[in-house]
Write an enzyme that holds these catalytic residues in place. Structure first.
Site, PDB file in Angstrom:
ATOM      1  N   HIS B 153      48.483   1.567 -15.083  1.00 37.16           N
ATOM      2  CA  HIS B 153      47.779   1.374 -13.816  1.00 37.16           C
ATOM      3  C   HIS B 153      48.658   0.555 -12.880  1.00 37.16           C
ATOM      4  O   HIS B 153      49.695   0.038 -13.301  1.00 37.16           O
ATOM      5  CB  HIS B 153      46.428   0.663 -14.025  1.00 37.16           C
ATOM      6  CG  HIS B 153      46.558  -0.758 -14.514  1.00 37.16           C
ATOM      7  ND1 HIS B 153      46.518  -1.100 -15.849  1.00 37.16           N
ATOM      8  CD2 HIS B 153      46.773  -1.934 -13.853  1.00 37.16           C
ATOM      9  CE1 HIS B 153      46.671  -2.409 -15.981  1.00 37.16           C
ATOM     10  NE2 HIS B 153      46.836  -2.942 -14.785  1.00 37.16           N
ATOM     11  N   HIS B 198      40.385   0.336 -15.579  1.00 34.19           N
ATOM     12  CA  HIS B 198      40.955   0.578 -14.247  1.00 34.19           C
ATOM     13  C   HIS B 198      42.151   1.510 -14.336  1.00 34.19           C
ATOM     14  O   HIS B 198      42.908   1.501 -15.305  1.00 34.19           O
ATOM     15  CB  HIS B 198      41.315  -0.706 -13.504  1.00 34.19           C
ATOM     16  CG  HIS B 198      42.312  -1.613 -14.171  1.00 34.19           C
ATOM     17  ND1 HIS B 198      42.542  -1.627 -15.517  1.00 34.19           N
ATOM     18  CD2 HIS B 198      43.140  -2.551 -13.647  1.00 34.19           C
ATOM     19  CE1 HIS B 198      43.464  -2.538 -15.797  1.00 34.19           C
ATOM     20  NE2 HIS B 198      43.852  -3.101 -14.677  1.00 34.19           N
ATOM     21  N   HIS B 213      51.693  -5.255  -9.063  1.00 38.26           N
ATOM     22  CA  HIS B 213      52.318  -4.941 -10.351  1.00 38.26           C
ATOM     23  C   HIS B 213      52.071  -3.512 -10.790  1.00 38.26           C
ATOM     24  O   HIS B 213      51.119  -2.867 -10.364  1.00 38.26           O
ATOM     25  CB  HIS B 213      51.869  -5.906 -11.453  1.00 38.26           C
ATOM     26  CG  HIS B 213      50.448  -5.735 -11.930  1.00 38.26           C
ATOM     27  ND1 HIS B 213      49.413  -6.524 -11.503  1.00 38.26           N
ATOM     28  CD2 HIS B 213      49.895  -4.873 -12.820  1.00 38.26           C
ATOM     29  CE1 HIS B 213      48.294  -6.170 -12.106  1.00 38.26           C
ATOM     30  NE2 HIS B 213      48.544  -5.161 -12.905  1.00 38.26           N
ATOM     31  N   HIS B 245      42.614 -11.229 -19.231  1.00 36.77           N
ATOM     32  CA  HIS B 245      41.820 -11.108 -18.010  1.00 36.77           C
ATOM     33  C   HIS B 245      40.334 -11.070 -18.385  1.00 36.77           C
ATOM     34  O   HIS B 245      39.945 -10.356 -19.322  1.00 36.77           O
ATOM     35  CB  HIS B 245      42.123  -9.800 -17.284  1.00 36.77           C
ATOM     36  CG  HIS B 245      43.532  -9.649 -16.800  1.00 36.77           C
ATOM     37  ND1 HIS B 245      44.156 -10.569 -15.995  1.00 36.77           N
ATOM     38  CD2 HIS B 245      44.432  -8.658 -16.993  1.00 36.77           C
ATOM     39  CE1 HIS B 245      45.384 -10.145 -15.720  1.00 36.77           C
ATOM     40  NE2 HIS B 245      45.576  -8.994 -16.322  1.00 36.77           N
ATOM     41  N   TYR B 254      52.079 -11.102 -17.272  1.00 32.21           N
ATOM     42  CA  TYR B 254      52.709 -10.714 -16.013  1.00 32.21           C
ATOM     43  C   TYR B 254      54.146 -11.222 -16.048  1.00 32.21           C
ATOM     44  O   TYR B 254      54.391 -12.397 -16.370  1.00 32.21           O
ATOM     45  CB  TYR B 254      52.009 -11.367 -14.818  1.00 32.21           C
ATOM     46  CG  TYR B 254      50.710 -10.749 -14.365  1.00 32.21           C
ATOM     47  CD1 TYR B 254      50.375  -9.423 -14.613  1.00 32.21           C
ATOM     48  CD2 TYR B 254      49.796 -11.519 -13.640  1.00 32.21           C
ATOM     49  CE1 TYR B 254      49.178  -8.886 -14.155  1.00 32.21           C
ATOM     50  CE2 TYR B 254      48.599 -10.990 -13.179  1.00 32.21           C
ATOM     51  CZ  TYR B 254      48.292  -9.676 -13.446  1.00 32.21           C
ATOM     52  OH  TYR B 254      47.122  -9.155 -12.980  1.00 32.21           O
ATOM     53  N   GLU B 264      53.400  -5.653 -15.810  1.00 27.56           N
ATOM     54  CA  GLU B 264      52.419  -6.199 -16.746  1.00 27.56           C
ATOM     55  C   GLU B 264      52.525  -5.421 -18.054  1.00 27.56           C
ATOM     56  O   GLU B 264      52.694  -4.191 -18.025  1.00 27.56           O
ATOM     57  CB  GLU B 264      50.996  -6.051 -16.184  1.00 27.56           C
ATOM     58  CG  GLU B 264      49.913  -6.554 -17.147  1.00 27.56           C
ATOM     59  CD  GLU B 264      48.487  -6.386 -16.613  1.00 27.56           C
ATOM     60  OE1 GLU B 264      48.210  -5.389 -15.913  1.00 27.56           O
ATOM     61  OE2 GLU B 264      47.650  -7.258 -16.904  1.00 27.56           O
TER      62      GLU B 264
END
Lengths: 116, 306
Positions: B153, B198, B213, B245, B254, B264
């Site tokens: 993503h 996501h 990112h 997260h 990160y 990431e």
């Protein structure tokens, strides 16, 4: 060999720190912070450390140095001639005096949606 | 549900200042496979667990940042439908001919109101080094470096993310898995076209077209630890992590590529279904949402982009 240490002074502050001739100003400043450098402020912001994000933009007021590849979004060739640099790409060749020189954020037309 | 329409993130094209340093980073350290170098110098890469021809493109340039993120569409007919729907919604659609990238069919492209170029395509060649399909071993050859399985993503920064939300929901049939809603409005959105938490996300930011990112999927939390060992061993610039997260529940580091583009490595994350309610974060617990263990944003999260 690491070579001699140079002194990096941030204009308008009391603070200075030592930087080797084979490392970047940001790397030396992050190490100096372990021992209390700029604990009351007056330090260079640290971002990507690799010349891309531009938050550590400075202008060299005095002293010899070389620079590594930096994104031209943040330092154009003309600006580089005037002493602007990203501190994460700035390697001292002698004692330096720097000032913080952050660019104001752009809100203009997009420029990054280029092809190919 | 059966996945239809937009299937997944297809590829991302990233600008790098030094191609040799970038290839050491993305191939030797992250563990992507090099597919080919194009006639214009762009280098095409893929994760070991991806079937498609490529998923990451590196372009040497004077600036760092994002050129384009593209999504794979289920069929050519769907691609035509999305072109019509995008035009009807009010974005100008352009066309990129087959062969502009090796292994890739025709694409349509448009620029979001946040300043990011998005492309869609339905046809892509099967990779020569795709995962095995007949009596399949767990991998074609043992993964290298951080063992990135796939491009997973991206998180992009720009203005008008409320309009991006409408566009992705109304035109591309994405769902809003999570959002950060502050007293003065929407700060961030996590959008999915799949069972992932996501596939693309946006944070509100004054300057358009910025890149936060690109994320690469690892199989386990142990692999995140192994990735951290590699980052320290090879002096890769770490932003934050290993941590987790609250948003998506993914485990993460990160870090930055040699041109300052944030990467990431990501593992875990919940399974999303399109009938799930949107998870909502407010200003009180926002820190936990972004970095669950630190419970606060680091100063770089909202300011450091390429």
């Amino acid at each position: 060999m690491a070579g001699p240490h140079h002194t990096i002074h941030l204009d308008g502050t009391q603070g200075s720190f030592a930087c080797r001739g084979d490392e970047t100003v940001i790397a030396a400043m992050e190490r100096a912070a372990w021992f209390g450098f700029a604990k009351d402020g007056g330090r260079i912001p640290v971002g990507c450390r690799r010349g891309g994000c531009g938050v550590c933009r400075v202008q060299v007021l005095e002293g010899p140095y070389r620079v590594e590849a930096m994104s031209r979004t943040h330092v154009t060739e003309a600006e580089q001639q005037e002493g602007y640099a990203l501190a994460c790409c700035l390697v001292p060749q002698g004692d330096l005096v720097l000032r913080l020189a952050a660019k104001p954020a752009k809100t203009a037309t997009p420029t990054t949606a280029e092809t190919p | 549900m059966a996945l239809t329409g937009v299937l997944r993130p297809g590829f991302i094209q990233i600008r790098v200042l030094d191609m040799e340093a970038a290839l050491t980073h993305y191939v030797d350290r992250l563990g992507l496979d090099k597919v080919t170098t194009g006639p214009d110098g762009r280098v095409y890469l893929k994760g070991w667990d991806e079937f498609d021809h490529h998923s990451v493109i590196l372009r040497k340039a004077e600036t760092a940042g994002l050129d384009v993120m593209a999504f794979k569409i289920a069929s050519e007919a769907d691609l035509d439908t999305f072109a019509k729907r995008t035009t009807a919604w009010g974005l100008a659609v352009d066309h990129v001919a087959e062969g502009e990238q090796p292994g890739l069919g025709r694409r349509i492209g448009f620029t979001l109101l946040s300043g990011h170029r998005i492309e869609l395509y339905a046809t892509v060649a099967l990779s020569e080094k795709h995962p095995p399909v007949k009596n399949p071993d767990v991998w074609p050859a043992e993964p290298r470096g951080m063992k990135a399985t796939r491009f997973d993503h991206a998180l992009l920064y720009g203005p008008h993310i409320d309009q991006n939300l409408k566009f992705f929901q109304e035109v591309l049939d994405f769902s809003l898995a999570e959002k950060i809603e502050l007293p003065d409005g929407l700060l961030a959105i996590w959008l999915t076209c799949s069972n992932k938490a996501h596939d693309i996300a946006f944070v509100k930011h004054a300057e358009p077209g910025k890149f936060h990112h690109a994320a690469f999927y690892l199989e386990t939390w142990m692999d995140i630890g192994h990735a951290a060992d590699i980052m320290t061993r090879y002096n890769i610039s770490i932003d934050i992590g290993p941590t987790r997260h609250g948003i998506t529940r993914g485990q993460t580091i990160y870090f930055f590529d040699p041109s300052g583009n944030r990467n990431e490595v990501f593992a875990g994350g919940y399974t999303y279904y399109p009938d799930n309610p949107t998870r909502v974060w407010d200003e009180n617990e926002l820190g936990k949402g972004i970095f669950y263990y630190e419970k606060q944003l680091n100063e770089r999260f909202l300011t450091v982009v390429t």
